[in-house]
Design a protein around this motif. Structure first.
Motif, PDB file in Angstrom:
ATOM      1  N   VAL A 247       1.055  -1.287   0.307  1.00 42.11           N
ATOM      2  CA  VAL A 247      -0.214   0.050   0.217  1.00 42.11           C
ATOM      3  C   VAL A 247       1.094   1.382  -0.179  1.00 42.11           C
ATOM      4  O   VAL A 247       1.695   1.294   1.079  1.00 42.11           O
ATOM      5  CB  VAL A 247      -1.113   0.035   1.378  1.00 42.11           C
ATOM      6  CG1 VAL A 247      -2.088   0.974   1.133  1.00 42.11           C
ATOM      7  CG2 VAL A 247      -2.166  -1.140   1.297  1.00 42.11           C
ATOM      8  N   SER A 248       0.516   2.262  -0.658  1.00 43.15           N
ATOM      9  CA  SER A 248       1.134   3.303  -1.348  1.00 43.15           C
ATOM     10  C   SER A 248       1.460   4.139   0.318  1.00 43.15           C
ATOM     11  O   SER A 248       0.131   4.413   1.401  1.00 43.15           O
ATOM     12  CB  SER A 248       0.459   4.541  -1.916  1.00 43.15           C
ATOM     13  OG  SER A 248      -0.457   4.835  -2.066  1.00 43.15           O
ATOM     14  N   GLN A 249       1.913   5.156   0.269  1.00 48.73           N
ATOM     15  CA  GLN A 249       1.837   6.131   1.553  1.00 48.73           C
ATOM     16  C   GLN A 249       0.725   6.858   2.112  1.00 48.73           C
ATOM     17  O   GLN A 249      -0.373   6.842   2.956  1.00 48.73           O
ATOM     18  CB  GLN A 249       2.435   7.862   1.352  1.00 48.73           C
ATOM     19  CG  GLN A 249       3.326   8.225   2.416  1.00 48.73           C
ATOM     20  CD  GLN A 249       3.177   7.764   3.490  1.00 48.73           C
ATOM     21  OE1 GLN A 249       4.838   6.667   4.273  1.00 48.73           O
ATOM     22  NE2 GLN A 249       3.509   8.437   5.134  1.00 48.73           N
ATOM     23  N   SER A 250      -0.287   6.751   0.766  1.00 49.73           N
ATOM     24  CA  SER A 250      -1.556   7.231   0.911  1.00 49.73           C
ATOM     25  C   SER A 250      -3.108   7.235   0.234  1.00 49.73           C
ATOM     26  O   SER A 250      -3.922   7.132   1.427  1.00 49.73           O
ATOM     27  CB  SER A 250      -1.750   8.648  -0.947  1.00 49.73           C
ATOM     28  OG  SER A 250      -1.149   8.040  -1.935  1.00 49.73           O
ATOM     29  N   GLY A 251      -2.380   5.829   0.834  1.00 46.57           N
ATOM     30  CA  GLY A 251      -3.360   4.603   0.573  1.00 46.57           C
ATOM     31  C   GLY A 251      -3.610   3.769  -0.419  1.00 46.57           C
ATOM     32  O   GLY A 251      -4.889   2.853   0.102  1.00 46.57           O
ATOM     33  N   ALA A 252      -3.242   4.314  -1.161  1.00 45.51           N
ATOM     34  CA  ALA A 252      -3.771   2.907  -3.129  1.00 45.51           C
ATOM     35  C   ALA A 252      -2.506   1.857  -2.377  1.00 45.51           C
ATOM     36  O   ALA A 252      -1.833   1.828  -2.184  1.00 45.51           O
ATOM     37  CB  ALA A 252      -3.327   3.496  -4.002  1.00 45.51           C
ATOM     38  N   ARG A 253      -3.799   0.802  -3.393  1.00 46.69           N
ATOM     39  CA  ARG A 253      -3.007  -0.165  -3.154  1.00 46.69           C
ATOM     40  C   ARG A 253      -2.183  -0.569  -4.497  1.00 46.69           C
ATOM     41  O   ARG A 253      -2.103  -0.151  -5.375  1.00 46.69           O
ATOM     42  CB  ARG A 253      -4.449  -1.264  -3.494  1.00 46.69           C
ATOM     43  CG  ARG A 253      -3.797  -2.342  -3.541  1.00 46.69           C
ATOM     44  CD  ARG A 253      -4.168  -3.901  -2.199  1.00 46.69           C
ATOM     45  NE  ARG A 253      -3.467  -4.698  -1.963  1.00 46.69           N
ATOM     46  CZ  ARG A 253      -3.371  -5.356  -0.734  1.00 46.69           C
ATOM     47  NH1 ARG A 253      -4.268  -4.921   0.083  1.00 46.69           N
ATOM     48  NH2 ARG A 253      -2.643  -6.756  -0.821  1.00 46.69           N
ATOM     49  N   LEU A 254      -0.825  -0.581  -4.241  1.00 43.32           N
ATOM     50  CA  LEU A 254       0.003  -1.374  -5.112  1.00 43.32           C
ATOM     51  C   LEU A 254      -0.135  -2.542  -5.452  1.00 43.32           C
ATOM     52  O   LEU A 254       1.358  -3.236  -5.893  1.00 43.32           O
ATOM     53  CB  LEU A 254       1.481  -0.669  -4.517  1.00 43.32           C
ATOM     54  CG  LEU A 254       1.213   0.713  -3.831  1.00 43.32           C
ATOM     55  CD1 LEU A 254       2.311   1.603  -3.264  1.00 43.32           C
ATOM     56  CD2 LEU A 254       0.454   1.713  -5.968  1.00 43.32           C
ATOM     57  N   LEU A 255      -0.198  -3.443  -4.485  1.00 41.93           N
ATOM     58  CA  LEU A 255      -0.013  -5.214  -5.183  1.00 41.93           C
ATOM     59  C   LEU A 255      -1.588  -5.272  -4.919  1.00 41.93           C
ATOM     60  O   LEU A 255      -2.044  -5.533  -3.852  1.00 41.93           O
ATOM     61  CB  LEU A 255       0.822  -5.140  -3.811  1.00 41.93           C
ATOM     62  CG  LEU A 255       0.984  -7.156  -4.145  1.00 41.93           C
ATOM     63  CD1 LEU A 255       2.245  -7.650  -5.170  1.00 41.93           C
ATOM     64  CD2 LEU A 255       1.350  -8.157  -2.242  1.00 41.93           C
ATOM     65  N   GLU A 256      -1.745  -6.061  -5.610  1.00 34.32           N
ATOM     66  CA  GLU A 256      -3.407  -6.691  -5.737  1.00 34.32           C
ATOM     67  C   GLU A 256      -3.169  -7.833  -5.004  1.00 34.32           C
ATOM     68  O   GLU A 256      -2.287  -8.519  -4.609  1.00 34.32           O
ATOM     69  CB  GLU A 256      -3.400  -7.781  -7.000  1.00 34.32           C
ATOM     70  CG  GLU A 256      -3.255  -6.491  -8.357  1.00 34.32           C
ATOM     71  CD  GLU A 256      -3.306  -6.669  -9.346  1.00 34.32           C
ATOM     72  OE1 GLU A 256      -4.084  -5.965 -10.870  1.00 34.32           O
ATOM     73  OE2 GLU A 256      -2.731  -8.318 -10.427  1.00 34.32           O
ATOM     74  N   PRO A 257      -4.519  -8.200  -4.693  1.00 37.51           N
ATOM     75  CA  PRO A 257      -4.514  -9.227  -3.239  1.00 37.51           C
ATOM     76  C   PRO A 257      -4.206 -10.603  -3.706  1.00 37.51           C
ATOM     77  O   PRO A 257      -3.744 -11.201  -2.932  1.00 37.51           O
ATOM     78  CB  PRO A 257      -6.532  -9.127  -2.995  1.00 37.51           C
ATOM     79  CG  PRO A 257      -6.583  -7.607  -3.359  1.00 37.51           C
ATOM     80  CD  PRO A 257      -5.754  -7.141  -4.793  1.00 37.51           C
ATOM     81  N   GLU A 258      -4.067 -11.170  -4.830  1.00 38.94           N
ATOM     82  CA  GLU A 258      -3.641 -12.470  -5.164  1.00 38.94           C
ATOM     83  C   GLU A 258      -2.526 -12.554  -5.715  1.00 38.94           C
ATOM     84  O   GLU A 258      -1.847 -13.991  -5.954  1.00 38.94           O
ATOM     85  CB  GLU A 258      -5.017 -12.450  -6.392  1.00 38.94           C
ATOM     86  CG  GLU A 258      -4.560 -11.480  -8.009  1.00 38.94           C
ATOM     87  CD  GLU A 258      -5.646 -10.475  -8.093  1.00 38.94           C
ATOM     88  OE1 GLU A 258      -5.773  -9.899  -9.194  1.00 38.94           O
ATOM     89  OE2 GLU A 258      -6.368 -10.116  -6.132  1.00 38.94           O
ATOM     90  N   ALA A 259      -1.712 -11.701  -5.817  1.00 37.45           N
ATOM     91  CA  ALA A 259       0.259 -11.619  -5.399  1.00 37.45           C
ATOM     92  C   ALA A 259       0.417 -11.412  -4.604  1.00 37.45           C
ATOM     93  O   ALA A 259       1.365 -11.856  -4.481  1.00 37.45           O
ATOM     94  CB  ALA A 259       0.218  -9.761  -6.341  1.00 37.45           C
ATOM     95  N   VAL A 260      -0.200 -11.365  -3.322  1.00 35.01           N
ATOM     96  CA  VAL A 260       0.345 -11.337  -2.122  1.00 35.01           C
ATOM     97  C   VAL A 260       1.200 -12.945  -1.969  1.00 35.01           C
ATOM     98  O   VAL A 260       2.010 -13.160  -1.154  1.00 35.01           O
ATOM     99  CB  VAL A 260      -0.541 -11.122  -0.674  1.00 35.01           C
ATOM    100  CG1 VAL A 260       0.176 -11.544   0.354  1.00 35.01           C
ATOM    101  CG2 VAL A 260      -0.633 -10.287  -1.249  1.00 35.01           C
ATOM    102  N   ALA A 261       0.165 -14.264  -2.568  1.00 30.43           N
ATOM    103  CA  ALA A 261       0.373 -15.358  -2.265  1.00 30.43           C
ATOM    104  C   ALA A 261       1.692 -15.624  -3.130  1.00 30.43           C
ATOM    105  O   ALA A 261       2.835 -15.931  -2.598  1.00 30.43           O
ATOM    106  CB  ALA A 261      -1.081 -16.891  -2.639  1.00 30.43           C
ATOM    107  N   ALA A 262       1.647 -15.314  -4.314  1.00 29.73           N
ATOM    108  CA  ALA A 262       3.054 -15.150  -5.292  1.00 29.73           C
ATOM    109  C   ALA A 262       4.379 -14.554  -4.861  1.00 29.73           C
ATOM    110  O   ALA A 262       5.117 -14.791  -4.565  1.00 29.73           O
ATOM    111  CB  ALA A 262       2.698 -14.766  -6.529  1.00 29.73           C
TER     112      ALA A 262
END
Length: 460
Positions: A115-130
């Motif tokens: 997540v960015s400092q401003s709160g934007a998602r920078l890693l898609e949820p399905e990429a966490v497992a990868a």
């Protein structure tokens, strides 16, 4: 002979991350950081972001094949000594990067940007497992902050036990070590503690003062990049982390107040600090010439002699404050003598006054001590200067017993108890048995302080 051929090229360090159009994080922060550590930076860009200090307004990720092509290009041509990853955005990009870095002969630092400092998602949820399954097993070090640790492990870190639990889970995913960053925890505390966990069970606390700034955009990128650079320079992991933390701490103290949101650290702070120290010494030499021309200055030289102190930008210790070696003395015939030139760390007493004053009024960078008497106090008042006071009789015993702590305590006490600390021109100390009473004139720089001295002399 070409002198450039006499020195080897700097170590090559690779960053695999997203681009920040605001310049404070991502690839931009990494390359600045590599350069400031004395390394040569290479990059593979995994995403383009449209962002500033306040928000991420768009993300464009190239095909995973193009990320892989960038890695093929740099890996084939440069002697890479270390690498780091940052924003990877999608599972296909994570997998492409992991495939290319698998089996690399250099250490990899993984900053699991979610997540960015401003709160934007920078890693898609399905990429966490990868990230867990493909990237962490390649990492010499993983550098999650507390929210990222929760994302990777499901553990809500709130105390030493849960910190160890989260770190163990990340280590069990295959990484060589984990740096659990503490900046998101205990936000009101004076210190920040990062925890470095090794596979053998060893745990190292890395503690630094918390920097009071909102300008923290890109701190994670900067820290992980500095660690990678220091690994490339040949430092062991613990040393690399400590050196990187010191670099980030200075960058935060010098952080830019840019934009409407959270500004960036000042990545050039070490270079500017070195240059500024030379300018401080030049300013002190000019001040010496001005003082030698001041009529009547000898009347303000106390029995213990006088000294002028000037801090370099972003001071933290006595060694960051210059003064005249040997002090400023007076003669019977009404002249003053400055027996030696300026040097950093030359006066611990005056350095403590400057550092203590700056901790209350950040604009203070200079101070000079002067004779305390009814006559000089009256002149101070006639000159229109504002005084604050402390009395050594009020000093707590534990501070009095600690050598050299009185001036720090007294200066802070006088300023904190004044209704308008920023307006104070002089801190007055009536002394005690064995301690000469003293005036200490404060200011922004030597011109400011010496102008106040001239006002006092005119009013005597």
């Amino acid at each position: 002979m070409n002198r450039a051929t006499l020195s080897p090229p700097p170590p090559c360090v690779l960053t695999v991350a997203g681009s920040d159009s605001g310049g404070g994080a991502g690839i931009q922060a990494d390359l600045k950081t590599f350069m400031m550590q004395g390394c040569y930076g290479l990059s593979a860009i995994t995403a383009l972001t449209a962002q500033n200090t306040a928000a991420v307004t768009g993300i464009h990720a190239p095909p995973p094949e193009f990320a892989a092509a960038q890695l093929d290009a740099v890996l084939a041509d440069f002697p890479i000594r270390a690498a780091k990853t940052g924003m990877l955005f999608s599972a296909p990009i994570v997998c492409a990067v992991a495939e290319k870095l698998s089996g690399a002969a250099f250490p990899l630092v993984v900053d699991p940007v979610c997540v960015s400092q401003s709160g934007a998602r920078l890693l898609e949820p399905e990429a966490v497992a990868a990230v867990r399954e493909r990237l962490l097993p390649l990492a010499a070090l993983v550098t999650p902050n507390l929210p990222e640790a929760r994302e990777l492990t499901g553990v809500e870190v709130g105390d030493p036990d849960t910190a160890r639990q989260a770190a163990r889970r990340i280590l069990d995913m295959g990484s060589g070590a984990v740096l659990l960053k503490g900046g998101h925890g205990a936000a009101s505390g004076d210190m920040v503690t990062d925890l470095l966990f090794f596979r053998d069970g060893r745990q190292v606390e890395i503690v630094r003062p918390r920097v009071a700034t909102k300008n923290t955009h890109g701190t994670g990128c900067t820290l992980s990049a500095a660690i990678a650079a220091n690994l490339a320079l040949g430092h062991d992991l613990e040393t690399a982390v400590g050196r990187a933390r010191d670099y980030l701490h200075l960058c935060l103290r010098a952080a830019y107040d840019l934009g409407a949101g959270s500004g960036p650290p000042h990545h050039l702070a070490p270079y500017l600090r070195v240059r500024a120290r030379l300018l401080v010494l030049d300013e002190m030499r000019r001040a010496a010439r001005r003082m030698l021309r001041m009529d009547g200055l000898a009347a303000l030289v106390p029995e213990v002699s006088m000294n002028l102190a000037l801090a370099a930008p972003w001071p933290q210790a006595i060694g960051d404050v210059a003064a005249f070696a040997g002090r400023i003395t007076r003669s019977r015939d009404g002249f003053i003598y400055i027996p030696a030139g300026p040097a950093f760390g030359a006066s611990s007493h005056m350095a403590k006054v400057v550092l203590a004053a700056a901790s209350v009024v950040p604009g203070v960078a200079c101070a000079v001590n002067a004779r305390y008497s009814e006559r000089t106090l009256a002149a101070l008042s006639r000159a229109g200067l504002t005084a604050a006071w402390f009395n050594r009789k009020d000093e707590p015993r534990d501070i009095k017993d600690r050598e050299g702590s009185t001036l720090e305590w007294g200066t802070r006490k006088a300023l904190l108890e004044h209704p308008d600390p920023a307006s104070v021109d002089a801190v007055c100390d009536p002394g005690e048995t064995g301690k000469e009473p003293m005036l200490r004139i404060l200011g922004r720089d030597t011109d400011d302080v010496l102008s106040k001295i001239e006002l006092i002399l005119a009013a005597l």
